[in-house]
Design a protein around this motif. Sequence first.
Motif, PDB file in Angstrom:
ATOM      1  N   TYR A   9      95.484  86.607  90.174  1.00 54.30           N
ATOM      2  CA  TYR A   9      96.099  85.085  90.577  1.00 54.30           C
ATOM      3  C   TYR A   9      95.718  84.773  91.940  1.00 54.30           C
ATOM      4  CZ  TYR A   9      99.800  85.974  87.406  1.00 54.30           C
ATOM      5  OH  TYR A   9     101.282  86.229  86.365  1.00 54.30           O
ATOM      6  N   VAL A  10      95.224  85.842  92.814  1.00 54.24           N
ATOM      7  CA  VAL A  10      95.067  84.504  93.451  1.00 54.24           C
ATOM      8  C   VAL A  10      93.639  84.089  93.171  1.00 54.24           C
ATOM      9  CG1 VAL A  10      93.223  84.699  96.102  1.00 54.24           C
ATOM     10  CG2 VAL A  10      95.306  86.672  95.615  1.00 54.24           C
ATOM     11  N   GLN A  11      92.888  83.945  92.667  1.00 54.57           N
ATOM     12  CA  GLN A  11      91.596  83.424  92.259  1.00 54.57           C
ATOM     13  C   GLN A  11      92.421  82.128  91.164  1.00 54.57           C
ATOM     14  OE1 GLN A  11      89.143  86.322  89.803  1.00 54.57           O
ATOM     15  NE2 GLN A  11      87.640  85.957  90.898  1.00 54.57           N
ATOM     16  N   MET A  12      92.928  82.343  90.949  1.00 50.52           N
ATOM     17  CA  MET A  12      93.271  81.063  89.919  1.00 50.52           C
ATOM     18  C   MET A  12      94.353  80.639  90.665  1.00 50.52           C
ATOM     19  SD  MET A  12      97.003  82.077  86.897  1.00 50.52           S
ATOM     20  CE  MET A  12      97.435  80.499  86.428  1.00 50.52           C
ATOM     21  N   THR A  13      95.224  80.675  92.042  1.00 53.78           N
ATOM     22  CA  THR A  13      96.009  79.804  93.084  1.00 53.78           C
ATOM     23  C   THR A  13      94.696  78.923  93.817  1.00 53.78           C
ATOM     24  OG1 THR A  13      97.120  81.488  92.794  1.00 53.78           O
ATOM     25  CG2 THR A  13      97.159  79.237  94.691  1.00 53.78           C
ATOM     26  N   VAL A  14      93.653  79.663  94.034  1.00 54.15           N
ATOM     27  CA  VAL A  14      92.045  78.594  94.750  1.00 54.15           C
ATOM     28  C   VAL A  14      91.467  77.801  93.973  1.00 54.15           C
ATOM     29  CG1 VAL A  14      89.490  79.588  95.458  1.00 54.15           C
ATOM     30  CG2 VAL A  14      91.599  81.159  96.322  1.00 54.15           C
ATOM     31  N   VAL A  15      91.437  78.161  92.674  1.00 53.35           N
ATOM     32  CA  VAL A  15      90.706  77.233  91.934  1.00 53.35           C
ATOM     33  C   VAL A  15      91.665  76.260  91.393  1.00 53.35           C
ATOM     34  CG1 VAL A  15      90.367  76.850  88.833  1.00 53.35           C
ATOM     35  CG2 VAL A  15      89.174  79.570  89.877  1.00 53.35           C
ATOM     36  N   MET A  16      92.975  76.483  91.519  1.00 51.15           N
ATOM     37  CA  MET A  16      93.715  75.320  91.201  1.00 51.15           C
ATOM     38  C   MET A  16      94.154  74.123  92.534  1.00 51.15           C
ATOM     39  SD  MET A  16      97.263  76.191  88.686  1.00 51.15           S
ATOM     40  CE  MET A  16      97.856  77.570  89.728  1.00 51.15           C
ATOM     41  N   VAL A  17      93.642  75.125  93.750  1.00 49.99           N
ATOM     42  CA  VAL A  17      93.324  74.378  95.134  1.00 49.99           C
ATOM     43  C   VAL A  17      92.421  73.500  95.039  1.00 49.99           C
ATOM     44  CG1 VAL A  17      93.867  74.698  97.653  1.00 49.99           C
ATOM     45  CG2 VAL A  17      95.107  75.880  96.333  1.00 49.99           C
ATOM     46  N   LEU A  18      91.346  74.357  94.300  1.00 53.24           N
ATOM     47  CA  LEU A  18      89.985  73.635  95.433  1.00 53.24           C
ATOM     48  C   LEU A  18      89.853  72.765  94.297  1.00 53.24           C
ATOM     49  CD1 LEU A  18      87.882  76.252  95.389  1.00 53.24           C
ATOM     50  CD2 LEU A  18      88.199  74.880  97.577  1.00 53.24           C
ATOM     51  N   GLY A  19      90.603  72.969  92.625  1.00 48.47           N
ATOM     52  CA  GLY A  19      90.563  71.894  92.193  1.00 48.47           C
ATOM     53  C   GLY A  19      90.660  70.391  92.286  1.00 48.47           C
ATOM     54  N   LYS A  20      92.112  70.506  92.517  1.00 53.43           N
ATOM     55  CA  LYS A  20      93.033  69.417  93.113  1.00 53.43           C
ATOM     56  C   LYS A  20      92.417  69.150  94.767  1.00 53.43           C
ATOM     57  CE  LYS A  20      98.221  68.308  93.937  1.00 53.43           C
ATOM     58  NZ  LYS A  20      97.463  67.216  92.192  1.00 53.43           N
ATOM     59  N   LEU A  21      91.441  69.450  95.024  1.00 54.27           N
ATOM     60  CA  LEU A  21      91.102  68.833  96.287  1.00 54.27           C
ATOM     61  C   LEU A  21      89.752  68.079  95.954  1.00 54.27           C
ATOM     62  CD1 LEU A  21      92.098  71.603  98.754  1.00 54.27           C
ATOM     63  CD2 LEU A  21      92.811  69.082  98.698  1.00 54.27           C
ATOM     64  N   LEU A  22      88.821  68.405  95.243  1.00 56.96           N
ATOM     65  CA  LEU A  22      87.392  68.190  95.153  1.00 56.96           C
ATOM     66  C   LEU A  22      87.329  67.018  93.805  1.00 56.96           C
ATOM     67  CD1 LEU A  22      85.781  71.878  95.787  1.00 56.96           C
ATOM     68  CD2 LEU A  22      86.086  69.846  96.896  1.00 56.96           C
ATOM     69  N   PHE A  23      88.133  67.741  92.182  1.00 58.90           N
ATOM     70  CA  PHE A  23      87.414  66.772  90.813  1.00 58.90           C
ATOM     71  C   PHE A  23      89.984  66.316  91.103  1.00 58.90           C
ATOM     72  CE2 PHE A  23      85.698  71.109  90.845  1.00 58.90           C
ATOM     73  CZ  PHE A  23      84.316  70.210  91.087  1.00 58.90           C
ATOM     74  N   GLY A  24      89.891  66.721  91.646  1.00 63.83           N
ATOM     75  CA  GLY A  24      91.433  65.345  91.508  1.00 63.83           C
ATOM     76  C   GLY A  24      92.048  65.823  90.342  1.00 63.83           C
ATOM     77  N   ILE A  25      91.835  67.033  89.936  1.00 65.07           N
ATOM     78  CA  ILE A  25      92.667  68.122  89.107  1.00 65.07           C
ATOM     79  C   ILE A  25      94.224  67.446  88.960  1.00 65.07           C
ATOM     80  CG2 ILE A  25      92.912  69.366  87.559  1.00 65.07           C
ATOM     81  CD1 ILE A  25      90.330  68.063  87.140  1.00 65.07           C
ATOM     82  N   PRO A  26      95.366  67.130  88.118  1.00 65.25           N
ATOM     83  CA  PRO A  26      96.141  66.827  88.648  1.00 65.25           C
ATOM     84  C   PRO A  26      97.376  68.334  88.129  1.00 65.25           C
ATOM     85  CG  PRO A  26      95.714  65.795  86.237  1.00 65.25           C
ATOM     86  CD  PRO A  26      94.403  66.646  86.985  1.00 65.25           C
ATOM     87  N   ILE A  27      98.299  68.391  88.406  1.00 66.30           N
ATOM     88  CA  ILE A  27      98.763  69.565  88.571  1.00 66.30           C
ATOM     89  C   ILE A  27     100.384  69.011  88.330  1.00 66.30           C
ATOM     90  CG2 ILE A  27     100.153  71.244  88.937  1.00 66.30           C
ATOM     91  CD1 ILE A  27      97.599  72.109  91.440  1.00 66.30           C
ATOM     92  N   ARG A  28     100.828  69.495  86.263  1.00 65.86           N
ATOM     93  CA  ARG A  28     102.012  67.932  86.054  1.00 65.86           C
ATOM     94  C   ARG A  28     103.079  68.608  85.794  1.00 65.86           C
ATOM     95  NH1 ARG A  28      97.728  64.420  84.116  1.00 65.86           N
ATOM     96  NH2 ARG A  28      97.344  62.639  85.127  1.00 65.86           N
TER      97      ARG A  28
END
Lengths: 252, 379
Positions: free
Chosen positions: B242-261
């Motif tokens: 779960y920690v890894q999942m959260t880290v990837v989502m945060v980094l994904g948003k910051l670095l790649f602008g992945i949306p969390i809709r």
Amino acid sequence: MTTAAAIPPAVVIEKLRKTFGALVAVDGLDLTIGRGEVFGLLGPNGSGKTTTIRMLCGLITPTAGRATVVGFDTSTQSEIVRTKIGYMSQRYGLYDDLTVYENLRFYATVYGLRGNARTDRLEKHMTEIGLTSRRDQLAGTLSGGWKQRLALACATAHEPEMLFLDEPTAGVDPAARRAFWKSIYELSARGTTILVTTHYMDEAERCQRLAFLSRGHLIGLGTVQEILEQFHKPTIEDVFIELQARDEGAAA
Amino acid sequence: MSAFSFGVRMREWRFWPMLWKEFIQMRRDRITFAMILLLPAIQLALFGYAIQTDVRHLKTVVLDESRTPESRALVTVIANTGNFDVIAQVSNRDAIREGIESGEVTAALVIPPDYARDIVRGRTATAQMIVDAADPQSSAAAISGAQLAAQARSTQLLGERFRLVVPIEMRVRPWYNPSQRSATFIVPGVIGILLTITLTLITSTAIVRERERGTLEQLIVTPIGKASLMLGKLVPFVLVGYVQMTVVMVLGKLLFGIPIRGSLPLLYVLTVPFIVASLGVGLLISTVARSQAQAMQLSFFFMLPNILLSGYIFPRMAMPLPAQWIGLALPLTYFLKVLRGVLLKGIGIDQLWRPTASMTLIAVLLLVVSVRRFTKTIE
């Protein structure tokens, strides 16, 4: 004698049998071990020593027969048995990446010790086995003798009524072995029953009673003196070699 | 102390010492610790930046034998698609061949001498786009780009010539990933791949290590109980996951602008069946493998179809049917739908119940089989 009647023997084994496929590891074993005994289980490799100990600890289920440890059935009451016994194998079962104290603390906690009771017990044990100065050393960096002491401390942290030792001194130097046996006698003096398997004949002679196993059968039982008389041999080592030769003759 | 009071007290202390011990070990084991911390970062960098299935900026040379305003207009249209970078003008076909053979050039636009003349005379003018199609993935964009550019230019010319209004215009709206970037598609999948690694590879090796060292045997003779033993061994890795999942989502948003809709709580809940399924695989591997090395090999063996057949990178619709069927047996296939559905589309359980149900079914099956097998091996 009245107390002996009230308290069940430490171990009662009745017609115990274990097969692995076609191999018969233990074949109809009967044995009774009294409270507070230091009992030695001897026999060549493959004679069924380890299989017997593993059945008594509830690690494997007997094919037939039954056994009780401190009055509880090893098959049907294994949960209670596990709270009353300690077990130390030749592999020690220590976590190399935990410190001396963490190993002790872990096993003590698994056995239900908590809070001040645990702290006091652990401090006592650390002092007894002389590991206080190595408290924060990783268990993996200890020498064989120290590992063995720590393993014994872990197996007895909950002060079990019955202690099983499966070749506990394999690969340990003589000084460490002597120290180890001193601890065993101390435990025995406090009333702990001890079942030990060994290859070392001088260790066998330290036991109060011995059982010789050969190919899954009990072929000799008694005190060291009784065994020597039974087989007309000057030392236990001679008995052992004679039995092994007989074993190989039977196999041929 | 009676057996009863002992039983009641057991409940309190069964599971926590395992958890405590597991976290200390995790912290001390440098390789595992590095894998847990660095893997999300490495996976993100690798799969987020490196994997670009949308091939753009092909190095292109132009052989313009027409040398007219018309031919130059075509070159401009082609260059403006963004698929082609015109790096040089060449004067003959041999230069094109040399360029493509040496790998310096991937595409070449050839405009024949009568190109402009044909247009003026009202005949169909031809131009040629030569593409290095050895790699079909990278040439596909070139081919479609060239065709689109030619069509666009044709419509433009027709309109000018006959003063016509274009009868049909198709306006394509790429939903959920309007800029058509691979990262938007890939990064949510990184979460699934990471969880698979942590929960199968790291978990199975951790269990096999206990068996190798003899500590598993030691634990079994303690009153800890099989359920606590298993839970104590598995729960730490669930938390790590779960920690890894959260880290990837945060980094994904910051670095790649992945949306969390969509709803994050929903995503965390729908992750549970996937975690259970992956742990089932890890546990199963631990019962088969005799050494840590074997556990690692088996885990990688399991990872491969997950990466290739789940739809993580390659679209499942393009695969032959047998490959699609194998994909249906992988929990990751369904979890990817959930991940992309929640993160990119913002949809809820009403649209995601199908993959969730399939995933749950697989999870229950795997768990039953693996727990039964594991219980047997510790007897």
